[in-house]
Write an enzyme that holds these catalytic residues in place. Structure first.
Site, PDB file in Angstrom:
ATOM      1  N   GLY A  33       3.066  -4.583   1.389  1.00  0.00           N
ATOM      2  CA  GLY A  33       3.746  -4.101   0.197  1.00  0.00           C
ATOM      3  C   GLY A  33       2.790  -3.786  -0.941  1.00  0.00           C
ATOM      4  N   ALA A  34       3.365  -3.709  -2.172  1.00  0.00           N
ATOM      5  CA  ALA A  34       2.620  -3.190  -3.333  1.00  0.00           C
ATOM      6  C   ALA A  34       2.011  -1.845  -2.926  1.00  0.00           C
ATOM      7  CB  ALA A  34       1.561  -4.175  -3.817  1.00  0.00           C
ATOM      8  N   HIS A  57       0.776   1.924  -2.207  1.00  0.00           N
ATOM      9  CA  HIS A  57       0.051   2.944  -2.965  1.00  0.00           C
ATOM     10  C   HIS A  57      -0.211   4.121  -2.025  1.00  0.00           C
ATOM     11  CE1 HIS A  57      -3.385   1.394  -0.743  1.00  0.00           C
ATOM     12  NE2 HIS A  57      -3.172   0.176  -1.243  1.00  0.00           N
ATOM     13  N   HIS A  94      -1.391   3.533   1.583  1.00  0.00           N
ATOM     14  CA  HIS A  94      -0.322   3.250   2.551  1.00  0.00           C
ATOM     15  C   HIS A  94       0.434   4.550   2.875  1.00  0.00           C
ATOM     16  CE1 HIS A  94      -0.532  -0.787   0.363  1.00  0.00           C
ATOM     17  NE2 HIS A  94      -0.794  -1.123   1.597  1.00  0.00           N
ATOM     18  N   GLY A 140      -5.380   1.248   8.515  1.00  0.00           N
ATOM     19  CA  GLY A 140      -6.396   1.896   7.690  1.00  0.00           C
ATOM     20  C   GLY A 140      -7.799   1.411   8.016  1.00  0.00           C
ATOM     21  N   SER A 170      -6.257  -0.137  -3.227  1.00  0.00           N
ATOM     22  CA  SER A 170      -5.900  -1.461  -2.719  1.00  0.00           C
ATOM     23  C   SER A 170      -4.798  -2.037  -3.596  1.00  0.00           C
ATOM     24  CB  SER A 170      -7.130  -2.383  -2.779  1.00  0.00           C
ATOM     25  OG  SER A 170      -6.737  -3.732  -2.634  1.00  0.00           O
ATOM     26  N   SER A 171      -3.897  -2.788  -2.977  1.00  0.00           N
ATOM     27  CA  SER A 171      -2.844  -3.453  -3.758  1.00  0.00           C
ATOM     28  C   SER A 171      -3.471  -4.374  -4.803  1.00  0.00           C
ATOM     29  CB  SER A 171      -1.952  -4.274  -2.834  1.00  0.00           C
ATOM     30  OG  SER A 171      -1.449  -3.454  -1.806  1.00  0.00           O
TER      31      SER A 171
HETATM   32  P1  AMP Z   1      -2.150  -4.073   3.286  1.00  0.00           P
HETATM   33  O1  AMP Z   1      -0.826  -3.833   2.673  1.00  0.00           O
HETATM   34  O2  AMP Z   1      -3.267  -4.138   2.292  1.00  0.00           O
HETATM   35  O3  AMP Z   1      -2.162  -5.183   4.296  1.00  0.00           O
HETATM   36  O4  AMP Z   1      -2.489  -2.763   4.115  1.00  0.00           O
HETATM   37  C1  AMP Z   1      -1.598  -2.250   5.077  1.00  0.00           C
HETATM   38  C2  AMP Z   1      -2.294  -1.149   5.821  1.00  0.00           C
HETATM   39  O5  AMP Z   1      -2.682  -0.126   4.912  1.00  0.00           O
HETATM   40  C3  AMP Z   1      -3.572  -1.627   6.517  1.00  0.00           C
HETATM   41  O6  AMP Z   1      -3.671  -0.982   7.773  1.00  0.00           O
HETATM   42  C4  AMP Z   1      -4.651  -1.172   5.577  1.00  0.00           C
HETATM   43  O7  AMP Z   1      -5.898  -0.953   6.193  1.00  0.00           O
HETATM   44  C5  AMP Z   1      -4.058   0.123   5.073  1.00  0.00           C
HETATM   45  N1  AMP Z   1      -4.666   0.500   3.796  1.00  0.00           N
HETATM   46  C6  AMP Z   1      -4.725  -0.241   2.675  1.00  0.00           C
HETATM   47  N2  AMP Z   1      -5.411   0.409   1.724  1.00  0.00           N
HETATM   48  C7  AMP Z   1      -5.807   1.584   2.271  1.00  0.00           C
HETATM   49  C8  AMP Z   1      -6.560   2.705   1.800  1.00  0.00           C
HETATM   50  N3  AMP Z   1      -7.075   2.735   0.580  1.00  0.00           N
HETATM   51  N4  AMP Z   1      -6.741   3.749   2.637  1.00  0.00           N
HETATM   52  C9  AMP Z   1      -6.242   3.726   3.898  1.00  0.00           C
HETATM   53  N5  AMP Z   1      -5.522   2.699   4.403  1.00  0.00           N
HETATM   54  C10 AMP Z   1      -5.313   1.650   3.600  1.00  0.00           C
END
Ligand code: AMP
Length: 282
Positions: free
Chosen positions: A31-32, A34, A37, A149, A187-188
């Site tokens: 979540g959070a 951007h 995602h 990502g 990043s969140s």
């Molecule tokens: P998270 O919510 O941070 O756990 O991320 C969920 C998914 O989004 C993961 O596969 C991350 O690698 C991907 N992700 C987060 N930030 C980015 C970004 N800036 N660019 C590409 N993928 C991202």
């Protein structure tokens, strides 16, 4: 756009799609949301007939209780964010009981040489937590493809290993890193940066790009030393690690083999906010 919170709702929905020969893409997130995602959701929509976006802040992957507590959460904003992606999306927002049952705890996996370095070294238990939650979530959603990502590059390699060792029938699709205009990886956690920290945070990517330029003429050891020295004068940023590693094995590079691909990996604290980034070097 439907929002499901129960595992049986997702299972029924996916079973219906399967009956109609529709392929299922899955984008697991905490979540959070951007546009990073969002880029994963775009890829999933492009490659699959139906897409499930998961939102679950997974307690077992946090080695630091304060980090878990302060992790940004805003479910309504996330639902609003996903609205423009279209009606065929399903959002899955389970609670811990739906994912884990009565016992919220990590399983132990053997990810071999991938797990005890960088994020695995500095966040003990992190990858067991990631592996556990994804094993459960993959069992619920049973996606044909799941999108991850490269921002979390070590996690991506761990997930590829997870589906191999657990024999999960899901293809893992890597997606490139989305960045702000000034280079900072989205990043969140960026929402927790103070204005002063946010102003200096692009220094992380700037260091990676300069390191890439230097890659052709400095050894991995010299590159690491150069990068470490850059952070000594940065008051707002504290370097946790910088590694030059083989992209496949994540083993530290000592000499360069032109048949292999290398990446620089970095983790930095801005106050109590931990930021990670990486860049392919050749
Ligand atoms: P998270 O919510 O941070 O756990 O991320 C969920 C998914 O989004 C993961 O596969 C991350 O690698 C991907 N992700 C987060 N930030 C980015 C970004 N800036 N660019 C590409 N993928 C991202």
């Amino acid at each position: 756009m439907q929002v499901f919170t129960q595992r049986r709702e997702i299972k029924t929905q996916v079973a219906n799609w399967r009956k109609n020969n529709l392929t299922v893409g899955y984008v697991p997130t905490m979540g959070a949301l951007h546009t990073g995602h969002g880029s994963l959701v775009d890829q999933a929509i492009a490659q699959c007939d139906r897409v499930v976006v998961g939102i679950f802040v997974n307690p077992t992957q946090f080695n630091n209780a304060d980090d878990l507590e302060k992790y940004p959460r805003n479910t309504q904003a996330d639902i609003d964010f996903l609205q423009p992606f279209g009606n065929s999306l399903i959002i899955f927002i389970p609670d811990a009981k739906e994912v884990y049952g009565d016992e919220v705890k990590s399983l132990h996996f053997n990810f071999g040489e991938l797990e005890n370095k960088m994020e695995g070294k500095f966040r003990p238990g992190h990858f067991d937590g990631v592996g556990t939650v994804l094993k459960h979530l993959f069992e619920i959603v049973t996606p044909n493809k799941a999108f991850f990502g490269e921002k979390d590059f070590q996690q991506l390699q761990i997930v590829k290993k997870l589906v191999e060792i657990e024999q999960i029938n899901t293809q893992i699709i890597p997606c490139p890193i989305s960045r702000a205009e000034d280079g900072l990886a989205l990043s969140s956690r960026n929402t927790r940066l103070t204005p002063a920290q946010r102003a200096v945070a692009p220094f992380i990517f700037k260091t990676l790009t300069t390191l890439k330029e230097k890659f052709v003429w400095l050894s991995p050891k010299e590159l690491k030393q150069w990068a470490e020295a850059q952070f000594e004068d940065q008051e707002e940023l504290e370097l946790e690690y910088i590694e030059i590693a083989d992209e496949e094995t994540l083993n530290t590079a000592h000499t360069i083999d032109n048949n292999k691909t290398y990446r620089a990996f970095i983790a930095v604290f801005a106050g109590d906010v931990r930021l990670i980034d990486n860049l392919r070097l050749n």
